[in-house]
Design an enzyme around this catalytic site. Structure first.
Site, PDB file in Angstrom:
ATOM      1  N   ASP A  32       9.547 -29.139  -0.378  1.00  0.00           N
ATOM      2  CA  ASP A  32      10.577 -28.157  -0.046  1.00  0.00           C
ATOM      3  C   ASP A  32      11.509 -28.765   1.002  1.00  0.00           C
ATOM      4  O   ASP A  32      11.060 -29.384   1.953  1.00  0.00           O
ATOM      5  CB  ASP A  32       9.899 -26.885   0.514  1.00  0.00           C
ATOM      6  CG  ASP A  32      10.854 -25.701   0.567  1.00  0.00           C
ATOM      7  OD1 ASP A  32      11.884 -25.729  -0.132  1.00  0.00           O
ATOM      8  OD2 ASP A  32      10.550 -24.748   1.307  1.00  0.00           O
ATOM      9  N   SER A  76       7.322 -27.885   8.122  1.00  0.00           N
ATOM     10  CA  SER A  76       6.145 -27.237   7.555  1.00  0.00           C
ATOM     11  C   SER A  76       4.925 -27.771   8.295  1.00  0.00           C
ATOM     12  O   SER A  76       4.981 -28.007   9.501  1.00  0.00           O
ATOM     13  CB  SER A  76       6.085 -27.521   6.056  1.00  0.00           C
ATOM     14  OG  SER A  76       5.024 -26.830   5.476  1.00  0.00           O
ATOM     15  N   HIS A 102       7.836 -23.190   7.372  1.00  0.00           N
ATOM     16  CA  HIS A 102       6.793 -22.537   6.572  1.00  0.00           C
ATOM     17  C   HIS A 102       5.816 -21.855   7.519  1.00  0.00           C
ATOM     18  O   HIS A 102       5.457 -22.399   8.547  1.00  0.00           O
ATOM     19  CB  HIS A 102       6.062 -23.563   5.707  1.00  0.00           C
ATOM     20  CG  HIS A 102       6.915 -24.090   4.596  1.00  0.00           C
ATOM     21  ND1 HIS A 102       6.599 -25.205   3.881  1.00  0.00           N
ATOM     22  CD2 HIS A 102       8.080 -23.631   4.081  1.00  0.00           C
ATOM     23  CE1 HIS A 102       7.518 -25.419   2.960  1.00  0.00           C
ATOM     24  NE2 HIS A 102       8.441 -24.475   3.067  1.00  0.00           N
TER      25      HIS A 102
END
Lengths: 274, 198
Positions: free
Chosen positions: B138, B18, B45
């Site tokens: 996540d 991310s 992401h």
């Protein structure tokens, strides 16, 4: 999240098929399994066995389950570039040969796509002469679609998408804000026929110029995608259009050769053979 | 650095990243051999409403093209895959991709947990999971699942991460096999590739 075995999923699907005549046996396994697992948590079931028991005992509960197991996440004007292609290329093309245009939203969920379409057609001046049918498997979600009431926090994204479509109006003229909700202008869907229809078990019921089935078949396995595509094919006039999601593809389906790609980026297909 | 567990039993590498992972990812993709034998499956992401550009930007740096798979596309050896914008990317048992537009998970779509967990069920002990820099948690549960299924787990060294929330969250709930700098992740992948050439 507890692990669920595929045998349990099969048992669940069998029970539902026998008792309620909905067929989930050919749903895409991983995402279906994840949604079942979420339902177990949500309703505090210890295992799939107890979920199956509850479903077989209570039809009311099954209706709730149906709403949870089907995917109802959507937005207005998802993929703005798709909507521009629809407005600037596809629909004008149909109007060259037809006075009126007919559209089927197959798997319309909470209706965001239907309102997007109505707004698009209204701005093109052809909403009143268009025939729109919107269907979904889930009676509860069809009621939501009819009502057209959405959390106001969703409207920010919808507004942004609308701007990217380059609509001709202020987006906020299409809804009224009350108590944290956006109430869509009812006149948009006056002529829309909202119906319950099951893509998997249901019959072909009419023919259309455009069938919208975007990000619906991704929840099916390839066998079921094949079967459903056959029905969609039957539901489209020759030289009519099929729109699917931007990362879906027909190339694995048996009857792919009955379509040609009109726009590969936006996944718009044209039916060229009966 | 020596890696004890390197052998040719693995069938896929899955990478999550991310905020702050772009540089690391491009370094990895530009420094693996062109003949890298396993599929590399990436869930990063990214902006939800920008469909184009990211795959192209990664492809420029990569030794092989980066592919955003279609729903139900089969996973092929040696290819590099990237989860498309605004879709979750699952790996099915038959080693095919399945996309979904379900609700965001950990505020993300694509969610790294979804890709990692489903790959773990699909590849079991034949999977290597790598989690890079990122600003939320996540991927932590996904890494745990990979470990539980017998796969090999690697996180980017938090000390090196631009934002270390993601690898730290994974380290907190799972005994991760290796904590490595990007440079050592590259070394690891090159060593791994050699095991397949003999």
């Amino acid at each position: 999240m507890q692990e669920i075995h595929i045998v349990d999923i099969r048992k669940l699907a069998e029970t539902i098929k026998e008792k309620y005549n909905y067929d989930f046996t050919n749903y895409a396994m991983s995402s279906f399994k994840r949604r079942v697992s979420r339902i177990l948590e949500l309703y505090k079931f210890n295992n799939v066995e107890s979920l199956i028991k509850k479903i077989s005992e209570s039809e009311a509960y099954f209706q709730e389950f149906l709403s949870e197991i089907t995917v109802n996440v959507t937005e207005m004007f998802r993929d703005p570039s798709f909507w521009r292609v629809l407005r600037d290329k596809i629909i004008p093309n149909i109007l060259l040969n037809h006075q009126k245009i007919s559209i089927w939203h197959a798997g319309c969920s909470s209706g965001e796509e239907v309102y997007s379409m109505a707004i698009l057609l209204k701005e093109m001046g052809i909403l009143e002469s268009s025939k729109i049918v919107a269907t979904d498997i889930d009676p509860i979600i069809i009621e939501k679609a009819k009502k057209g009431v959405y959390p106001i926090k969703n409207m920010d994204l919808n507004d942004k998408n609308y701007l990217r479509v380059q609509g001709t109006e202020d987006f906020n003229k299409y809804y009224e804000e009350k108590n944290g909700y956006a109430y869509m202008d009812k006149s948009l869907v006056e002529n829309v026929s909202f119906r319950i229809h099951d893509l998997v078990n249901g019959m072909v019921f009419s023919k259309f110029d455009i069938v919208m089935c975007r990000n619906v078949m991704i929840y099916f396995n390839q066998t079921l995608q094949n079967d459903v595509l056959k029905k969609l094919h039957e539901s489209i006039f020759k030289y009519g259009y099929l729109a699917i999601g931007s990362k879906e593809s027909l190339i694995w389906c048996e009857i792919a050769n009955k379509f040609i790609v009109v726009n590969n980026e936006e996944k718009v297909y044209k039916k060229i053979k009966e | 650095m020596r890696f004890a567990d390197i052998n040719d039993s693995y069938r896929a590498v899955v990478i999550g990243g991310s905020a702050g992972s772009f540089q690391g990812i491009t370094k990895i993709l530009s420094n693996i051999p062109e003949s890298f034998p396993l599929p590399i499956i990436m869930c990063l992401h990214r902006l939800k409403h920008v469909r184009n550009g990211f795959m192209e930007a990664l492809s420029i740096k990569s030794v092989k093209p980066v592919i955003e798979p279609y729903d139900k596309e089969g996973i092929k050896k040696g290819k590099v895959y990237l989860a498309p914008a605004n879709y979750h990317m699952y790996i099915e048992l038959g080693h095919t991709f399945a996309l979904s537009t379900e609700s965001m998970v950990n505020n993300s779509r694509p969610s790294i947990d979804i890709t990692l967990e489903s790959s773990a069920y699909s590849y079991k002990q034949r999977l290597i999971g790598i989690l890079l820099s990122g600003a939320n948690k996540d991927g932590a549960i996904g890494m745990k699942t990979i470990k539980e299924k017998g796969g090999l787990t690697i996180v980017q060294d938090p000390a090196e991460c631009l934002i270390d929330t993601m690898p730290t969250a994974a380290l907190r709930i799972t005994e991760i096999d290796y904590t490595l700098s990007i440079e050592n992740i590259i070394k690891f992948l090159n060593e791994l590739a050699k095991k397949y050439s003999n």
